[in-house]
Structures are given as C-alpha cells and as structure tokens.
Write a protein that holds these residues in place. Structure first.
Motif: not given
Length: 379
Positions: A105-125
């Motif tokens: 859950q900590d990972i999903r909320s931080t560095w593994g947050n796919e929505s954050y990565i998509s919205n802020e970094l513009g890529v799909v992880v």
C-alpha cells in the motif's frame, strides 16, 4: 641518556604488546579471514573464464520438459489485461511476500502510483506484485482471503501456487519473466525490485525515456557483483553446495534488490530459462547464468543501491534511482526526495562543488553497507 633509554624501552614494550594483540586476533580469526580473502582472490581470478565461456551453461542445461517443472505453477491471482492496448514504458515487478500488505500500500501511494506517473511524468508504468503462497499453513487461508480482497480492489497481484520462501526466490524470478512474455512483451523495459526498495520514479522515468529515444538494446543495469565467490559455509543463508554449483566464481550479476532490463533482454532471459536447471535458489545468480546463456552482460549504474540504504540528503536525492532496506519510511522518503527544492540543487558552479563535497563525505568513507560507490560523488 638514561631518559632516552627508558623511552626507547617503553616504546619497544608498547610495540611488542601491540604486536602480540594483533597476532592474537589473527590467530583467533585467521580461518575466517584467510577463507574470505583467498576465496575472493580465487573467485575474481576465475571470473574471466566464467564470463567468457559456456561451460556453466552446459553444466546446468536440462531438457525443456525438466525446465518446465520449475516455472509451470498454476496462477492463483492474475490479471492478463494489465498491459493490454497500452504503450508501456516500464513494467515494474515488485517481489513481495503475501503478508506485506502495508508495504504494497505504501508503494501504491508513493513511487508505484501509476496515476501520478501518468499525470506528472506523461508515461505508462505498470506496477505488478509477484508472490507465492503464504508458507505458514495455519494462517494460509486467512491470508489468502485478505489477498483476494486486495486483488479485487487493485488488480495488481500475480500469485502462483508455490510456497513464498527464500529458497523459492528463483521461482519468483521465473514467474516475472514468464508473465512478461505472455502478457506484456511489448513493454520497452522490465524492472524487478524487492518490496523494501525505494525507487525514485521521476529520475528512473527520465533516465529510461532517454534510453528509449536512443532505441537502446541489450540493456541490463543495476548494482553489479563481479567475480563473487560461492559461499560454502553450511550455516550461511547463501550456502551453495558443490553439487549444485561446482565453480569457484559466480558469473557477473546485478543485485536482486533492483535492476532494469530492456524488452529484448527480458525475452532472451525468458528463452534461456527454458533450458536451465532452476534449482539454483539464489535468484540474482540464476539471472546471471541465464544472461551468460543469452549473451547478455550486466552494466553498473552508480545510483542503483546494493543491500544498504543510501544516505539521506538532497544532493543524493537529485540523482538517486534505488535505495534498499526501506520497510517503514517509504512515505517520508518519497516526500523529501521529490520535494521541489531538490531539483537543480547542484546547478551552477557553486551547486556542483557543494554537492560533490557532500557526496564525497557521505559516499567515500569506509563503510560496510553496500550502497552507492564513491564514484557516484563525481557523476
């Protein structure tokens, strides 16, 4: 003259006492010191042969039918559509134990947050958690029920029917490469990481975007182990018998805590694993054996951590990729490592000089934890 003689005698006496103390320590510890030094010297001198010839591959080769026994466990939780119809820059497999609900859950909320990565970094992880069955049989059904709810809520668990233990880590590695081959072979990069690893997602994404634009192939990066000797002490967690592995050196490999391969390498590793004896339970060593068979060599990246935590400082955060050993402080580290003031801290001549000096003090002193090398202070 009398005083000088007394001083000389006193100095000689202190030297003799010191020498006796040193010799006593050496006598007590010599077996361990000698074994450690000699094994590493022999191992490193053997390294060229191990990395250059295919006798390891021949000695561990098995029939496809026998190799299939190691990686053909049925899936208990799966989501085959995680990558479907998406341009995936990175498929990030996190090796997790079934009971580590909070870490996931900590990972999903931080560095593994796919929505954050998509919205802020513009890529799909895409982040996927790989695991086996809880080894504790009395509580297995309770944990499985909790995992079922977690899987229904998040859809990111991949579980196979083998016991999730240290000696089955290679089965987890096979799971990752098999699942990638079947469901996400188009991902440009694959990363494997432990669930106590912190990943600086923005730095990693920017680094991989640069590599992707260069159409890099044959990529395998991480914290390298070169010429590591097998441990023959039976009381060690990493004990390796001569029957299982007869050579004096392991092939070069990267620490299993966190490494990245390009999509073509992921495919090669999967194919190599289909003809090798996966009873080798040290998963990162087995990865090195697969890589030799596939003609792939690891590369050192100074900002991938080994077994230890990296020092906490903005000059470190600016370029960090991974740090190992974070069980309870992931949320805190995510907050400070991605803070706005970190960006550009080493810009300009004064900034570069400041951060270089800081990193020299933090990384270039003798230490026993396997984190970033001193070389990272100058990059």
């Amino acid at each position: 003259m009398f005083m000088n003689c007394r001083r000389v005698r006193k100095l000689t006496f202190l030297q003799l006492v010191s020498m006796c103390c040193i010799l006593s320590v050496l006598v007590v510890c010599w077996d361990n010191v000698d074994h450690h030094v000699v094994s590493h010297v022999k191992s490193y001198s053997y390294r060229y042969l191990i990395n250059s010839y295919d006798f390891i591959k021949k000695s561990l080769s098995v029939s496809p039918e026998e190799a299939a026994r190691f990686g053909s466990f049925p899936y208990l939780f799966n989501n085959k559509n995680i990558c479907k119809d998406q341009d995936v820059l990175l498929l990030l497999f996190v090796k997790s134990s079934p009971g580590n609900f909070k870490r996931r859950q900590d990972i999903r909320s931080t560095w593994g947050n796919e929505s954050y990565i998509s919205n802020e970094l513009g890529v799909v992880v895409k982040v996927v958690f790989a695991m086996g069955l809880p080894p504790d049989m009395p509580s297995q059904s309770i944990l499985q029920n909790a995992l079922y709810k977690e899987h229904m809520n998040h859809g990111d668990l991949v579980q196979q029917k083998f016991l999730d233990t240290f000696h089955n880590l290679t089965l987890k590695l096979l799971l990752q490469f098999r699942w990638t081959h079947e469901n996400c072979a188009h991902a440009r990069f694959l990363m494997s990481a432990d669930d106590d690893v912190f990943i600086h997602a923005p730095n990693l994404v920017h680094y991989l975007q640069d590599l992707s634009r260069q159409n890099v192939r044959d990529l395998w990066i991480g914290h390298m182990h070169r010429g590591a000797p097998p441990i023959r002490r039976m009381n060690s967690k990493y004990y390796m018998s001569f029957e299982m592995y007869q050579w004096n050196s392991y092939p070069d490999y990267t620490a299993g805590a966190g490494y990245v391969v390009s999509g073509d390498v992921a495919a090669k590793i999967y194919q190599a694993s289909q003809s090798l004896n996966a009873s080798m339970y040290i998963d990162d060593v087995f990865m090195g054996i697969c890589a030799i068979s596939a003609g792939v060599s690891p590369q050192e990246h100074v900002y991938f951590s080994g077994e230890g935590k990296t020092p906490y400082h903005p000059c470190i955060y600016e370029k960090m990729i991974t740090s190992h050993g974070h069980e309870d402080d992931v949320r805190y580290l995510w907050k400070v490592a991605t803070a706005p003031e970190v960006e550009g801290i080493s810009s300009g001549l004064l900034g570069k000089l400041y951060c270089t000096a800081v990193k020299i003090m933090l990384l270039c002193k003798p230490h026993f934890s396997n984190t970033y090398s001193c070389l990272a202070a100058f990059t």
